[in-house]
Write an enzyme that holds these catalytic residues in place. Structure first.
Site, PDB file in Angstrom:
ATOM      1  N   SER A 162      47.468  35.447  47.238  1.00 50.33           N
ATOM      2  CA  SER A 162      46.039  35.644  46.612  1.00 50.33           C
ATOM      3  C   SER A 162      44.693  35.064  47.350  1.00 50.33           C
ATOM      4  O   SER A 162      44.511  35.518  48.451  1.00 50.33           O
ATOM      5  CB  SER A 162      46.102  35.132  45.212  1.00 50.33           C
ATOM      6  OG  SER A 162      44.877  35.414  44.355  1.00 50.33           O
ATOM      7  N   ASP A 218      44.144  39.351  47.109  1.00 54.84           N
ATOM      8  CA  ASP A 218      44.884  40.526  46.539  1.00 54.84           C
ATOM      9  C   ASP A 218      44.581  41.365  45.498  1.00 54.84           C
ATOM     10  O   ASP A 218      45.319  41.953  44.884  1.00 54.84           O
ATOM     11  CB  ASP A 218      46.530  39.832  46.283  1.00 54.84           C
ATOM     12  CG  ASP A 218      46.330  38.895  45.086  1.00 54.84           C
ATOM     13  OD1 ASP A 218      45.084  38.349  44.631  1.00 54.84           O
ATOM     14  OD2 ASP A 218      47.286  38.619  44.459  1.00 54.84           O
ATOM     15  N   GLU A 263      39.054  35.366  32.762  1.00 53.25           N
ATOM     16  CA  GLU A 263      38.806  33.887  33.163  1.00 53.25           C
ATOM     17  C   GLU A 263      37.460  33.948  33.820  1.00 53.25           C
ATOM     18  O   GLU A 263      37.210  34.956  34.215  1.00 53.25           O
ATOM     19  CB  GLU A 263      39.889  33.470  34.130  1.00 53.25           C
ATOM     20  CG  GLU A 263      41.149  33.262  33.271  1.00 53.25           C
ATOM     21  CD  GLU A 263      42.123  32.475  34.298  1.00 53.25           C
ATOM     22  OE1 GLU A 263      42.457  31.254  33.997  1.00 53.25           O
ATOM     23  OE2 GLU A 263      42.698  33.044  35.270  1.00 53.25           O
ATOM     24  N   ASN A 316      36.678  32.944  36.329  1.00 50.97           N
ATOM     25  CA  ASN A 316      36.608  33.479  37.760  1.00 50.97           C
ATOM     26  C   ASN A 316      36.926  34.718  38.332  1.00 50.97           C
ATOM     27  O   ASN A 316      37.076  35.129  39.463  1.00 50.97           O
ATOM     28  CB  ASN A 316      38.090  32.670  38.376  1.00 50.97           C
ATOM     29  CG  ASN A 316      39.232  32.881  37.709  1.00 50.97           C
ATOM     30  OD1 ASN A 316      39.552  34.242  37.475  1.00 50.97           O
ATOM     31  ND2 ASN A 316      40.390  32.244  37.771  1.00 50.97           N
ATOM     32  N   ARG A 348      41.152  18.023  32.635  1.00 51.16           N
ATOM     33  CA  ARG A 348      42.346  18.463  32.479  1.00 51.16           C
ATOM     34  C   ARG A 348      43.267  18.442  33.824  1.00 51.16           C
ATOM     35  O   ARG A 348      42.465  18.264  34.905  1.00 51.16           O
ATOM     36  CB  ARG A 348      42.425  20.296  32.160  1.00 51.16           C
ATOM     37  CG  ARG A 348      41.728  20.801  33.189  1.00 51.16           C
ATOM     38  CD  ARG A 348      41.936  22.298  32.663  1.00 51.16           C
ATOM     39  NE  ARG A 348      43.162  22.890  32.923  1.00 51.16           N
ATOM     40  CZ  ARG A 348      43.449  23.607  34.253  1.00 51.16           C
ATOM     41  NH1 ARG A 348      42.490  23.784  35.204  1.00 51.16           N
ATOM     42  NH2 ARG A 348      44.683  23.908  34.387  1.00 51.16           N
ATOM     43  N   GLY A 377      47.323  22.079  37.996  1.00 45.04           N
ATOM     44  CA  GLY A 377      48.610  22.586  37.702  1.00 45.04           C
ATOM     45  C   GLY A 377      49.132  22.427  39.033  1.00 45.04           C
ATOM     46  O   GLY A 377      50.511  22.507  39.290  1.00 45.04           O
TER      47      GLY A 377
END
Length: 541
Positions: A64, A278, A370, A372, A497, A500
């Protein structure tokens, strides 16, 4: 499953010592040279998943918006959705298994997931334009072949195109034809039908400059151009002929740096947009008469689409339930506008496309994006049936016309996943139909100033969150500290947060002025540094 053949082939794709990877929202992603064994094993897993689901499964080789030297792989489930979470676990186990444990791990997965080994397997493969992608997709094919699976290699495609093909195949063509030509025809036909209704705009309204991130988007848009009506004039930049993939260009670069990509000259008030590497994300932007840059991100795209769909649903007169799904990163102004002005319910979920997609499925019409720029619209089966029926049979002219427009929207939107090409055509159609300029769209609401920061920590797992990641549960005292800091500023909010993918904590803050947003973000980052085991020097303002 022939153990000897498996052993022999697996030795050709050996697992490097000490490499452990985790299947996340984006599948597996790392430096391309560490991925050969991963690709081979994902070929194996795709065959097992296909046998378990008695359906075609997709394997997409891409990283991506990551730098060109990275690569990655993700599996696509039967209806074009992301791999089921239980199988993400299996993917992680399989990729991290030592060579001598491979056969045993495959057997365990077959047992746990009740895979019938006698079923046929069918896998669709696609890849992006990275130099490493061709060789890596060959490793996927090796994995599929050793387990006797059938495969179709689509070669170079955008990620959303592969999702689309898988969905078409498994709905026996109900969703469309599982070919690139089928994809281009379905989308361009719906788009042409939509803009037929638009008031004829001045010549300059139809021009759109597209930054293709030096990726696959450029290739596929040039293939699609002959299918598009002549009213739309697209100009491609960063088309991969000389620049490097995602380097100083693409949707992610523009969103993070809040500035235009290299290689695209903007005149005042020209409509421009950027795809990511992508082509599953899109952001729009323009420069005003004073030369000031304006970004139109996923939140504003969701708002434009919601305004348009809400009007049509009202005209159609059916009580279909519509909602918008966002994450905590959505700008507070967008949430306020949707809830208070547009009166559309907004739901907040954890970060990650799969959470948004899942929530959006609960409504007749679920819009999710999102910030983004990754997003799409989902229509429930019941809503789609109602709309198509009204478009065909409704006696009342206005209601029928509204249903027809909605029907074309359903066909133009790629409901399997966020798709930059499809989203771009949806946006262009709406702007044309509503006679809106890019500035008028931008002026629907004003974003609250915000700041994103990250703090390096020894272990990101010390932070645990609740309420769709908007509140920190651990370490103790952190949320109280954030609450106290937020009280100091107007129209403010902040949350933290864990990343990930790496040992950092991400911080988001917004307030009534940029100075306040920056100050709040900095103070929160200091709190995280002191209470959550920050590494290195304390954050500097």
């Amino acid at each position: 499953m022939d153990p000897e053949a498996l052993k022999k082939y697996s030795a050709l794709h050996p697992k490097p010592a000490g490499v452990t990877l985790q299947y996340g929202t984006a599948g597996f992603r790392t430096k391309a040279e560490h991925l050969d064994h991963v690709m081979f094993r994902m070929g194996l897993l795709a065959v097992l998943r296909s046998k378990a689901m008695v359906s075609t499964i997709g394997v997409m080789v891409t990283a991506s918006h990551n730098p060109e030297e990275d690569n990655g792989v993700k599996l696509v489930d039967p209806l074009g959705e992301m791999l089921h979470p239980s199988w993400e676990e299996y993917a992680t186990q399989l990729v991290n298994a030592e060579e001598q444990e491979l056969q045993k791990t495959l057997n365990e997965i077959c047992q746990k997931a009740a895979v019938n080994q006698h079923n046929d397997a069918s896998v669709f493969i696609g890849r992006d334009t990275r130099p490493s992608s061709k060789k890596l997709s060959q490793s996927v094919i090796d994995g599929i072949s050793i387990l006797g699976g059938q495969y179709h290699d689509y070669g170079l495609v955008t990620t959303p195109q592969l999702h689309y093909m898988v969905c078409c195949q498994n709905t026996q063509g109900q969703y469309g034809k599982a070919t690139l030509e089928g994809y281009y025809e379905k989308l361009s036909k719906a788009f042409a039908e939509l803009i037929k209704q638009s008031p004829s705009s001045e010549e300059n309204q139809r021009h759109l400059k597209i930054d293709c991130a030096n990726g696959i988007g450029a290739l596929k848009l040039s293939e699609m151009e002959p299918y598009l009506p002549k009213e739309v004039l697209i100009h491609l930049y960063n088309d991969g002929t000389k620049g490097k993939l995602n380097h100083l260009c693409g949707a992610d670069f523009v969103k993070v740096h809040q500035k235009p990509p290299r290689g695209l000259d903007m005149e005042p008030n020209e409509r421009c947009c950027s795809f990511d590497g992508d082509a599953d994300r899109i952001v729009y932007y323009y420069k005003d008469a004073t030369g000031c840059f304006h970004l139109i991100d996923g939140d504003k795209i969701a708002t434009l689409i919601s305004i348009f769909l809400k009007e049509l649903l009202a005209k159609m007169g059916e009580t279909l339930q519509m909602a918008v799904v966002q994450t905590a990163y959505a700008n507070g102004s967008s949430t306020r506008y949707l809830e208070e002005t547009l009166k559309v319910p907004v739901h907040c979920v954890k970060t990650g496309v799969k959470h948004l997609h899942h929530k959006a499925q609960e409504f007749d019409v679920g819009v999710y994006f999102e910030a983004n720029g990754h997003g799409t619209v989902l229509f429930s089966k019941a809503a789609e049936t109602t709309i198509r029926q009204l478009a065909k049979e409704e006696k009342d002219g206005e209601r029928r016309e509204a249903a027809k427009v909605l029907e074309n929207m359903i066909d133009l939107i790629n409901q399997t996943v966020g798709d930059a090409i499809s989203d771009m055509l949806v946006i262009e159609a709406i702007l044309a139909l509503k006679g809106l300029t890019v500035q008028q769209w931008d002026a629907v609401y004003t974003d609250l100033p915000n700041r994103l920061l990250k703090v390096q920590v020894a272990d990101r797992r010390v932070i645990d969150t609740t309420d769709a990641e908007r509140r920190a549960v651990t370490p103790s005292g952190l949320q109280e500290k954030i609450d106290a800091l937020v009280k100091k500023y107007k129209l403010s909010r902040a949350f933290v947060r864990p990343s990930g993918t790496e040992d950092v904590v991400r911080i988001y803050a917004e307030a009534d002025t940029q100075e306040s947003a920056d100050a709040l973000a900095h103070e929160v980052s200091l709190a995280v540094y002191h209470l959550a085991g920050g590494r290195g020097a304390p954050p500097q303002p």
